[in-house]
Design an enzyme around this catalytic site. Structure first.
Site, PDB file in Angstrom:
ATOM      1  N   CYS A   2       0.820  -1.212   0.000  1.00 13.55           N
ATOM      2  CA  CYS A   2       0.000   0.000   0.000  1.00 13.55           C
ATOM      3  C   CYS A   2       0.858   1.267   0.000  1.00 13.55           C
ATOM      4  O   CYS A   2       2.000   1.269   0.439  1.00 13.55           O
ATOM      5  CB  CYS A   2      -0.875   0.032   1.238  1.00 13.55           C
ATOM      6  SG  CYS A   2      -1.740  -1.498   1.528  1.00 13.55           S
ATOM      7  N   ARG A  27       4.511   0.197  -6.177  1.00 13.79           N
ATOM      8  CA  ARG A  27       4.461  -0.666  -4.997  1.00 13.79           C
ATOM      9  C   ARG A  27       3.400  -1.761  -5.145  1.00 13.79           C
ATOM     10  O   ARG A  27       3.354  -2.690  -4.354  1.00 13.79           O
ATOM     11  CB  ARG A  27       4.141   0.175  -3.757  1.00 13.79           C
ATOM     12  CG  ARG A  27       5.237   1.176  -3.431  1.00 13.79           C
ATOM     13  CD  ARG A  27       4.729   2.222  -2.485  1.00 13.79           C
ATOM     14  NE  ARG A  27       4.549   1.714  -1.139  1.00 13.79           N
ATOM     15  CZ  ARG A  27       5.355   1.961  -0.128  1.00 13.79           C
ATOM     16  NH1 ARG A  27       6.414   2.702  -0.311  1.00 13.79           N
ATOM     17  NH2 ARG A  27       5.108   1.484   1.067  1.00 13.79           N
ATOM     18  N   TRP A  80      -3.294  -2.525  -1.275  1.00 10.03           N
ATOM     19  CA  TRP A  80      -2.930  -3.865  -1.746  1.00 10.03           C
ATOM     20  C   TRP A  80      -3.568  -4.809  -0.740  1.00 10.03           C
ATOM     21  O   TRP A  80      -3.161  -4.871   0.414  1.00 10.03           O
ATOM     22  CB  TRP A  80      -1.410  -3.984  -1.729  1.00 10.03           C
ATOM     23  CG  TRP A  80      -0.849  -5.177  -2.423  1.00 10.03           C
ATOM     24  CD1 TRP A  80      -0.803  -5.397  -3.771  1.00 10.03           C
ATOM     25  CD2 TRP A  80      -0.223  -6.306  -1.818  1.00 10.03           C
ATOM     26  NE1 TRP A  80      -0.182  -6.591  -4.029  1.00 10.03           N
ATOM     27  CE2 TRP A  80       0.191  -7.172  -2.854  1.00 10.03           C
ATOM     28  CE3 TRP A  80       0.046  -6.677  -0.504  1.00 10.03           C
ATOM     29  CZ2 TRP A  80       0.837  -8.373  -2.631  1.00 10.03           C
ATOM     30  CZ3 TRP A  80       0.698  -7.876  -0.281  1.00 10.03           C
ATOM     31  CH2 TRP A  80       1.087  -8.709  -1.324  1.00 10.03           C
ATOM     32  N   ASN A 106      -1.178   1.671   6.268  1.00 10.09           N
ATOM     33  CA  ASN A 106      -0.313   0.622   5.721  1.00 10.09           C
ATOM     34  C   ASN A 106       0.095  -0.271   6.874  1.00 10.09           C
ATOM     35  O   ASN A 106       0.387   0.227   7.959  1.00 10.09           O
ATOM     36  CB  ASN A 106       0.978   1.209   5.129  1.00 10.09           C
ATOM     37  CG  ASN A 106       0.750   1.857   3.793  1.00 10.09           C
ATOM     38  OD1 ASN A 106      -0.375   1.913   3.314  1.00 10.09           O
ATOM     39  ND2 ASN A 106       1.818   2.367   3.212  1.00 10.09           N
ATOM     40  N   GLY A 107       0.164  -1.579   6.631  1.00  9.81           N
ATOM     41  CA  GLY A 107       0.578  -2.501   7.692  1.00  9.81           C
ATOM     42  C   GLY A 107      -0.544  -3.449   8.041  1.00  9.81           C
ATOM     43  O   GLY A 107      -1.527  -3.574   7.306  1.00  9.81           O
ATOM     44  N   GLU A 486      19.124 -16.911  -8.022  1.00  7.43           N
ATOM     45  CA  GLU A 486      18.656 -15.567  -8.359  1.00  7.43           C
ATOM     46  C   GLU A 486      18.093 -15.527  -9.783  1.00  7.43           C
ATOM     47  O   GLU A 486      17.039 -14.927 -10.029  1.00  7.43           O
ATOM     48  CB  GLU A 486      19.801 -14.558  -8.192  1.00  7.43           C
ATOM     49  CG  GLU A 486      19.481 -13.124  -8.577  1.00  7.43           C
ATOM     50  CD  GLU A 486      18.316 -12.501  -7.815  1.00  7.43           C
ATOM     51  OE1 GLU A 486      17.803 -13.117  -6.864  1.00  7.43           O
ATOM     52  OE2 GLU A 486      17.891 -11.399  -8.201  1.00  7.43           O
ATOM     53  N   LYS A 490      14.251 -14.455 -10.583  1.00  5.82           N
ATOM     54  CA  LYS A 490      13.974 -13.324 -11.478  1.00  5.82           C
ATOM     55  C   LYS A 490      13.004 -13.756 -12.567  1.00  5.82           C
ATOM     56  O   LYS A 490      12.040 -13.078 -12.876  1.00  5.82           O
ATOM     57  CB  LYS A 490      15.306 -12.894 -12.082  1.00  5.82           C
ATOM     58  CG  LYS A 490      15.577 -11.477 -12.326  1.00  5.82           C
ATOM     59  CD  LYS A 490      15.880 -10.584 -11.169  1.00  5.82           C
ATOM     60  CE  LYS A 490      15.024 -10.721  -9.968  1.00  5.82           C
ATOM     61  NZ  LYS A 490      15.462 -10.107  -8.787  1.00  5.82           N
ATOM     62  N   GLU A 493       9.334 -14.656 -11.196  1.00  4.74           N
ATOM     63  CA  GLU A 493       8.498 -13.582 -10.642  1.00  4.74           C
ATOM     64  C   GLU A 493       7.922 -12.664 -11.714  1.00  4.74           C
ATOM     65  O   GLU A 493       6.842 -12.132 -11.540  1.00  4.74           O
ATOM     66  CB  GLU A 493       9.237 -12.784  -9.552  1.00  4.74           C
ATOM     67  CG  GLU A 493      10.392 -11.954 -10.029  1.00  4.74           C
ATOM     68  CD  GLU A 493      11.076 -11.207  -8.898  1.00  4.74           C
ATOM     69  OE1 GLU A 493      10.408 -10.795  -7.940  1.00  4.74           O
ATOM     70  OE2 GLU A 493      12.295 -11.013  -8.980  1.00  4.74           O
ATOM     71  N   HIS A 509      19.377 -36.769  -7.598  1.00  5.45           N
ATOM     72  CA  HIS A 509      18.637 -37.235  -6.420  1.00  5.45           C
ATOM     73  C   HIS A 509      17.139 -36.989  -6.549  1.00  5.45           C
ATOM     74  O   HIS A 509      16.437 -36.929  -5.545  1.00  5.45           O
ATOM     75  CB  HIS A 509      19.221 -36.585  -5.157  1.00  5.45           C
ATOM     76  CG  HIS A 509      20.663 -36.914  -4.980  1.00  5.45           C
ATOM     77  ND1 HIS A 509      21.093 -38.149  -4.536  1.00  5.45           N
ATOM     78  CD2 HIS A 509      21.789 -36.208  -5.265  1.00  5.45           C
ATOM     79  CE1 HIS A 509      22.418 -38.167  -4.526  1.00  5.45           C
ATOM     80  NE2 HIS A 509      22.862 -36.995  -4.969  1.00  5.45           N
ATOM     81  N   LYS A 608       6.632  -4.266  -3.939  1.00  9.51           N
ATOM     82  CA  LYS A 608       8.046  -3.913  -3.829  1.00  9.51           C
ATOM     83  C   LYS A 608       8.584  -4.121  -2.422  1.00  9.51           C
ATOM     84  O   LYS A 608       9.675  -4.619  -2.232  1.00  9.51           O
ATOM     85  CB  LYS A 608       8.246  -2.461  -4.270  1.00  9.51           C
ATOM     86  CG  LYS A 608       9.685  -1.990  -4.218  1.00  9.51           C
ATOM     87  CD  LYS A 608      10.548  -2.747  -5.210  1.00  9.51           C
ATOM     88  CE  LYS A 608      12.019  -2.422  -5.101  1.00  9.51           C
ATOM     89  NZ  LYS A 608      12.829  -3.477  -5.735  1.00  9.51           N
TER      90      LYS A 608
HETATM   91  C1  F6R Z   1      12.918 -10.211  -5.967  1.00  9.97           C
HETATM   92  C2  F6R Z   1      12.777  -9.246  -4.887  1.00  9.97           C
HETATM   93  C3  F6R Z   1      12.426  -9.746  -3.541  1.00  9.97           C
HETATM   94  C4  F6R Z   1      13.208  -8.983  -2.467  1.00  9.97           C
HETATM   95  C5  F6R Z   1      12.739  -9.403  -1.073  1.00  9.97           C
HETATM   96  C6  F6R Z   1      13.491  -8.681   0.023  1.00  9.97           C
HETATM   97  O1  F6R Z   1      13.224  -9.579  -7.173  1.00  9.97           O
HETATM   98  O2  F6R Z   1      12.918  -8.069  -5.080  1.00  9.97           O
HETATM   99  O3  F6R Z   1      12.638 -11.127  -3.435  1.00  9.97           O
HETATM  100  O4  F6R Z   1      14.572  -9.244  -2.628  1.00  9.97           O
HETATM  101  O5  F6R Z   1      11.374  -9.132  -0.938  1.00  9.97           O
HETATM  102  O6  F6R Z   1      13.302  -7.316  -0.053  1.00  9.97           O
HETATM  103  P1  F6R Z   1      14.268  -6.309   0.693  1.00  9.97           P
HETATM  104  O7  F6R Z   1      15.606  -6.428   0.052  1.00  9.97           O
HETATM  105  O8  F6R Z   1      13.638  -4.967   0.500  1.00  9.97           O
HETATM  106  O9  F6R Z   1      14.318  -6.738   2.133  1.00  9.97           O
END
Ligand code: F6R
Length: 613
Positions: A2, A27, A80, A106-107, A486, A490, A493, A509, A608
């Site tokens: 949010c 966000r 959100w 928010n929260g 990673e 990427k 997602e 395995h 985000k």
């Molecule tokens: C993936 C991504 C998330 C963040 C995770 C931690 O592309 O961005 O997996 O890495 O949510 O977020 P932070 O680094 O803000 O603690």
């Protein structure tokens, strides 16, 4: 997650709110709303709320770009959904009884059910399924004319996390705000004052901001800002200047923030590395730890979520080799509840771009409660993790807007390299010559990343062929396994293609049974000692029908004997290879998602900054 914006000043509030909310769109949200206080034609104060499900443009249309909601003081929100489905009634702002108060939040209020039951018995009725509405009614219950008192009393009853923007109908021109474990800032300018959940929302109007400390209440009028602690005593706070530009938070000609941020990696890595290297040696002075304290560290416990967790996985290999300190890596959501057995001189490192990730913050608090020293590797200055850690090592990536992290990830890698080298030196594991060789190579990484970006068409071409895959696997060993994790995250997602990453030795395995004709397997191989082993694993999957993409360093041309297609990255010290191989993997994910026609910057179901558990 949010977004919150508030404005009180000398111009119409609603257009400013809509403008700010737009800057927070990245966000992720499913509905939006504004509340504006004004005086009606009978001279009575009113708070008008307008809300809409869906994109902000719906709210814009409903309010004629904000012009049809008069008043110079208001709060806005993009929601959100957490409690209750995305809908107009569940979207914020929420009124308290008789429209006396309007709230954006928010929260998560953890004990909202109990509060709701209690308030229902007291005669309050609830329109929405949200936890936020309980806050609105609680404030109403405690409000007898003094907003600070009502907010402070409310704070003693709610558990969980909150950033709140509040309007009291009988206080036109005033915004109240409070936060606990969820970010909120205030900004001041000649035209008026602001609240926001993130800097980009108000950067167009001001750079003069204060990150509201945890558990503090703020009162804003068009001319003044006052801070109070939970005991209702006025306290002084300092403002700081935001030194990055609005353009840094805008797309600047790129099709997506993600691509822009991929291209910003050379600069971001340079900005993170170069201030920490003096005369060829790593300077860790900002940690506030003496060489002796660094040498005394017996173990490192790293915690993080998502991509930041993959940085920790890379760090494990890198730090253990360079500094010979054992490194344990935990997902923050696991660490916080597992009561880990930890040695006395353990340094806990929390890695987080946003500095607000709920699980990472909880892990930090758990570690501190148990008496451990905590170092935060954080990107957002003044964020909760940055404030609460004993030492902070900032990554200077600038604002990262794309939900899928790229440049923050690269700067986190750079930060752990610096720490590894500094620790290795302090512990006498590496000498000055080795340190200088490593720092010189670190300084060359940005230019090597630039070279990979120059060849992006090869990756784009390849990605287009596989944008309709059902499953894609990534394999690697050692550091390359961390990079594979990673690359796989990427891809999944933003492209929604099922993907998994495996330590290549694990394939036999169980996982190898999933390999069938035409399935894409990406093999990452940059480590000399493990190269042949990985090649064997690639042969195994290829002989079962897989199409194999090899990602390796220039010079390892035998990769072409087995891979159907090979992507080369410049040579570097093996311990830094993760910084280079991640770039083609990011581009692969980006172009696969683009090939599917997806909105890369707004992947479904993702936000985000994950400020709830
Ligand atoms: C993936 C991504 C998330 C963040 C995770 C931690 O592309 O961005 O997996 O890495 O949510 O977020 P932070 O680094 O803000 O603690």
């Amino acid at each position: 997650m949010c977004g919150i914006v508030g404005f009180t000043g000398r111009q119409q509030a609603a257009p400013v709110l809509l403008d700010g909310l737009e800057k927070l769109e990245y966000r992720g949200y499913d509905s939006a709303g504004v509340a504006v206080s004004d005086i009606d034609k009978n001279g009575e104060p009113v708070v008008e709320i307008v809300k809409a499900k869906g994109r902000l443009k719906v709210l814009r249309e409903m309010t004629d770009d904000g012009r049809s909601v008069p008043g110079t003081c208001g709060i806005g929100h993009t929601r959100w959904a957490t409690h209750g489905e995305p809908s107009v009634v569940n979207s914020h702002p929420h009124y308290a009884k008789d429209k006396r108060i309007a709230v954006v939040h928010n929260g998560i209020i953890e004990n909202y059910q109990q509060i709701r039951e209690r308030l229902t018995k007291e005669g309050y009725s609830f329109l929405s399924a949200t936890d936020t509405e309980t806050v609105a009614h609680l404030l109403d219950k405690y409000y007898t004319g003094n907003p600070i008192e009502a907010i402070s009393r409310m704070m003693f009853h709610v558990r969980g996390s909150y950033a709140l923007g509040i309007l009291f109908r009988d206080r036109p021109g005033e915004i109240y705000a409070v936060r606990k474990d969820s970010p909120l800032i205030v900004g001041r300018s000649d035209q008026g004052n602001f609240i926001a959940s993130d800097v980009p929302a108000i950067l167009k109007y001001t750079r003069d901001v204060c990150f509201i400390p945890n558990l503090e209440i703020v009162k804003l009028t068009d001319q003044e800002i006052h801070f109070y602690n939970v005991d209702q005593e006025e306290v002084e706070e300092t403002f700081s200047e935001i030194n990055w530009d609005t353009e840094a938070a805008e797309k600047g000609g790129f099709a997506h923030f993600m691509l822009k941020e991929i291209y910003e990696q050379p600069k971001a890595v340079r900005d993170t590395v170069s201030p920490r290297i003096k005369d060829g040696c790593v300077d860790l002075e900002e940690l506030g730890m003496t060489g002796e304290e660094l040498a005394k560290i017996s173990r490192i416990q790293m915690v993080a979520c998502g991509s930041a967790y993959h940085v920790c996985m890379t760090a494990k290999y890198m730090v253990e080799q360079t500094a010979r300190v054992p490194v344990d890596v935990d997902l923050a959501s696991e660490f916080r509840y597992r009561n880990a057995v930890m040695e006395k001189d353990t340094l806990v490192i929390v890695v987080s771009q946003s500095g607000e990730t709920a699980d990472s913050l909880a892990a930090l608090r758990e570690a501190k409660k148990r008496g451990f020293r905590v170092l935060g590797i954080v990107n957002v200055v003044g964020s909760s993790i940055a404030r609460e850690a004993d030492s902070v090592f900032y990554t200077w990536a600038g604002p990262e807007i794309s939900v899928a992290t790229t440049k923050a990830y690269s700067t986190q890698l750079a930060a752990v390299y610096l720490l590894a080298i500094g620790l290795g030196r302090a512990r006498g594991v590496i000498g000055e010559e080795a340190e200088k060789e490593m720092t010189a190579e670190l300084m060359r990484l940005p230019e090597k990343i630039e070279r990979i970006l120059e060849e992006k068409e090869r990756i784009q071409w390849f990605a287009n062929k596989f944008s309709h895959s059902k499953d894609i696997f990534f394999i690697g060993r050692g550091l390359d396994y961390a990079s594979s994790l990673e690359g796989s995250l990427k891809l999944k997602e933003i492209s929604y293609i099922h993907s998994e990453a495996y330590a290549a030795g694990e394939l036999k395995h169980g996982t190898i049974s999933l390999i069938e004709d035409g399935i894409l397997v990406v093999g990452v191989a940059t480590q000399k000692e493990l190269f042949e082993k990985l090649i064997s694993n690639m042969v195994e999957v290829k002989s079962r029908g897989a199409y194999v993409l090899g990602v390796t360093s220039y010079g390892n041309y035998s990769m072409e004997d087995v891979a159907n297609y090979t992507i080369y990255v410049p040579k570097t010290l093996e311990c830094f290879a993760a910084s280079l191989v991640v770039v083609p993997l990011q581009l692969l994910a980006y172009y696969v998602a683009l090939g599917k026609g997806l909105d890369v910057d707004k992947p479904r179901n993702l936000a985000k900054s994950v400020t709830v558990e």
